[in-house]
Design a protein around this motif. Structure first.
Motif, PDB file in Angstrom:
ATOM      1  N   UNK A 151      10.557  77.432  79.902  1.00  0.00           N
ATOM      2  CA  UNK A 151       9.576  77.537  79.161  1.00  0.00           C
ATOM      3  C   UNK A 151       8.233  77.526  79.659  1.00  0.00           C
ATOM      4  N   UNK A 152       7.228  78.279  79.065  1.00  0.00           N
ATOM      5  CA  UNK A 152       5.837  78.451  79.562  1.00  0.00           C
ATOM      6  C   UNK A 152       5.067  78.446  78.271  1.00  0.00           C
ATOM      7  N   UNK A 153       5.503  78.382  76.908  1.00  0.00           N
ATOM      8  CA  UNK A 153       4.758  78.543  76.067  1.00  0.00           C
ATOM      9  C   UNK A 153       4.541  77.130  75.379  1.00  0.00           C
ATOM     10  N   UNK A 154       3.403  76.429  75.032  1.00  0.00           N
ATOM     11  CA  UNK A 154       3.353  75.096  74.657  1.00  0.00           C
ATOM     12  C   UNK A 154       4.059  74.952  73.189  1.00  0.00           C
ATOM     13  N   UNK A 155       3.807  76.113  72.081  1.00  0.00           N
ATOM     14  CA  UNK A 155       4.392  75.941  70.843  1.00  0.00           C
ATOM     15  C   UNK A 155       5.900  75.868  70.897  1.00  0.00           C
ATOM     16  N   UNK A 156       6.533  76.333  71.963  1.00  0.00           N
ATOM     17  CA  UNK A 156       8.107  76.304  71.935  1.00  0.00           C
ATOM     18  C   UNK A 156       8.601  75.195  72.644  1.00  0.00           C
ATOM     19  N   UNK A 157       7.731  74.405  73.190  1.00  0.00           N
ATOM     20  CA  UNK A 157       8.097  73.344  74.125  1.00  0.00           C
ATOM     21  C   UNK A 157       8.201  71.859  73.343  1.00  0.00           C
ATOM     22  N   UNK A 159       8.270  68.121  74.282  1.00  0.00           N
ATOM     23  CA  UNK A 159       7.789  67.016  75.456  1.00  0.00           C
ATOM     24  C   UNK A 159       8.100  65.612  74.947  1.00  0.00           C
ATOM     25  N   UNK A 160       8.033  64.748  76.048  1.00  0.00           N
ATOM     26  CA  UNK A 160       8.091  63.297  75.890  1.00  0.00           C
ATOM     27  C   UNK A 160       7.052  62.510  76.377  1.00  0.00           C
ATOM     28  N   UNK A 180      -4.059  64.915  70.888  1.00  0.00           N
ATOM     29  CA  UNK A 180      -4.305  65.969  71.702  1.00  0.00           C
ATOM     30  C   UNK A 180      -3.017  66.952  71.714  1.00  0.00           C
ATOM     31  N   UNK A 181      -2.058  66.364  72.168  1.00  0.00           N
ATOM     32  CA  UNK A 181      -0.700  67.177  72.725  1.00  0.00           C
ATOM     33  C   UNK A 181      -0.012  67.464  71.255  1.00  0.00           C
ATOM     34  N   UNK A 182       0.348  66.656  70.556  1.00  0.00           N
ATOM     35  CA  UNK A 182       1.158  66.709  69.261  1.00  0.00           C
ATOM     36  C   UNK A 182       1.098  68.182  68.627  1.00  0.00           C
ATOM     37  N   UNK A 183      -0.146  68.505  68.241  1.00  0.00           N
ATOM     38  CA  UNK A 183      -0.391  69.644  67.445  1.00  0.00           C
ATOM     39  C   UNK A 183       0.180  70.983  68.166  1.00  0.00           C
ATOM     40  N   UNK A 184       0.125  70.703  69.541  1.00  0.00           N
ATOM     41  CA  UNK A 184       0.355  72.135  70.372  1.00  0.00           C
ATOM     42  C   UNK A 184       1.639  72.394  70.737  1.00  0.00           C
ATOM     43  N   UNK A 185       2.780  71.444  70.373  1.00  0.00           N
ATOM     44  CA  UNK A 185       3.901  71.515  70.878  1.00  0.00           C
ATOM     45  C   UNK A 185       4.750  71.659  69.731  1.00  0.00           C
ATOM     46  N   UNK A 186       6.222  71.962  69.968  1.00  0.00           N
ATOM     47  CA  UNK A 186       7.166  71.875  68.977  1.00  0.00           C
ATOM     48  C   UNK A 186       7.763  70.731  68.570  1.00  0.00           C
ATOM     49  N   UNK A 187       7.709  69.736  69.647  1.00  0.00           N
ATOM     50  CA  UNK A 187       7.836  68.322  69.199  1.00  0.00           C
ATOM     51  C   UNK A 187       7.496  67.391  70.454  1.00  0.00           C
ATOM     52  N   UNK A 207      10.960  69.837  78.104  1.00  0.00           N
ATOM     53  CA  UNK A 207      10.094  70.860  78.776  1.00  0.00           C
ATOM     54  C   UNK A 207       8.950  70.035  79.691  1.00  0.00           C
ATOM     55  N   UNK A 208       8.642  68.964  79.198  1.00  0.00           N
ATOM     56  CA  UNK A 208       7.539  68.152  79.633  1.00  0.00           C
ATOM     57  C   UNK A 208       7.428  66.691  79.533  1.00  0.00           C
ATOM     58  N   UNK A 209       6.891  65.984  80.272  1.00  0.00           N
ATOM     59  CA  UNK A 209       6.593  64.502  80.103  1.00  0.00           C
ATOM     60  C   UNK A 209       5.375  63.962  80.661  1.00  0.00           C
ATOM     61  N   UNK A 210       4.840  62.927  79.857  1.00  0.00           N
ATOM     62  CA  UNK A 210       3.662  62.193  80.618  1.00  0.00           C
ATOM     63  C   UNK A 210       3.808  60.704  80.164  1.00  0.00           C
ATOM     64  N   UNK A 211       3.129  60.050  80.967  1.00  0.00           N
ATOM     65  CA  UNK A 211       2.940  58.485  80.631  1.00  0.00           C
ATOM     66  C   UNK A 211       2.154  57.766  81.875  1.00  0.00           C
ATOM     67  N   UNK A 212       1.504  56.614  81.388  1.00  0.00           N
ATOM     68  CA  UNK A 212       0.854  56.062  82.458  1.00  0.00           C
ATOM     69  C   UNK A 212       1.198  54.585  82.243  1.00  0.00           C
TER      70      UNK A 212
END
Length: 268
Positions: A151-157, A159-160, A180-187, A207-212
């Motif tokens: 996937x390349x489209x954020x509204x279809x993604x 993420x965790x 910032x991220x929540x409104x841009x993705x499917x979930x 489709x993606x993941x971020x954490x620190x």
């Protein structure tokens, strides 16, 4: 000289067997009444008898099979060896889930050679999912090849992410990134195990993941599994231990462009 592939296969078989046996230890205590739950850094950071017993088992098996190898474990720290190899282990990643009776928890085992991760195994005992990779040989789930999402489209993604254990006292708690991220993705999902999050990215479930505020034992195996599944893992800040964003190159670029590389917060 690095071990040849025959030796790597032996090492991988050893890591698989250890992960499964540690998983049996965890399942023997799971949802029981004798977890002996203790706290470490704060009330949010817990450890159980299963964490400790699993790590003792793993360190003991490594010491018997590869007595010259070093071991870095979450609960007991560094055990120095006299070879170029170091095992990096998280005996039970997702202890909060485990202590609550939730089924997302893992055993994470990685092997480094002169600082480079060459092997990774992550096992989710309750789900009986075993993720594995050797450098240059691809990634697998229960013996079948896996690949990151295309996937390349954020509204279809989907993420965790996760949140640091000091979220109660440090306003740099990832809520700014989430907002910032929540409104841009499917979930957005919060599974509670960084090792499992990375494996879900490798398999295309996320489709993606971020954490620190992560540590080497949390991510060492998972990062290799993602990269061997065709994904990328990129740091996005350097002031909160390990801070990473993972996925396919397109999703990582889009997430990274929106993640803060400086302390920030959205307070309730």
């Amino acid at each position: 000289m690095r071990q040849n592939m025959e030796d790597m296969n032996q090492l991988l078989a050893f890591a698989r067997a250890c992960a499964r046996e540690a998983g049996k230890i965890q399942l023997s205590y799971f949802r029981g009444t004798h977890l002996n739950i203790e706290t470490k850094f704060n009330l949010h950071d817990v450890v159980t008898v299963a964490d400790k017993e699993s790590e003792r088992y793993l360190i003991g098996e490594i010491a018997k099979a590869y007595p010259g190898h070093a071991v870095l474990g979450e609960e007991s720290g560094m055990h120095v060896g006299h070879s170029d190899y170091c095992w990096v282990i998280d005996p039970l990643d997702g202890t909060t889930n485990y202590s609550q009776g939730l089924p997302i928890f893992t055993v994470s085992i990685a092997l480094q050679y002169r600082g480079e991760t060459v092997l990774g195994v992550v096992y989710a005992p309750y789900l009986d999912e075993l993720y594995e990779a050797c450098r240059g040989a691809g990634a697998k789930l229960n013996g079948r090849p896996i690949r990151v999402s295309g996937k390349s489209e954020m509204p279809r993604s989907v993420v965790a992410t996760g949140f640091p254990i000091d979220k109660d006292r440090n306003p740099d708690n990832n809520l700014d990134n989430l907002a910032r991220i929540l409104p841009l993705v499917r979930g957005v999902r919060r599974m509670g195990s960084a090792a499992y999050d990375l494996c879900c990215v490798a398999a295309g479930f996320f489709d993606g993941y971020w954490e620190f505020n992560l540590h080497e034992w949390d991510v060492c195996a998972g990062i290799l599994i993602v990269t061997e599944a065709g994904g990328v893992v990129r740091p996005f800040r350097d002031d909160r231990h390990i801070a990473i964003v993972a996925g396919n190159p397109s999703v990582v670029d889009q997430l990274a462009s929106r993640l803060s590389d400086k302390p920030g917060c959205v307070m309730p």
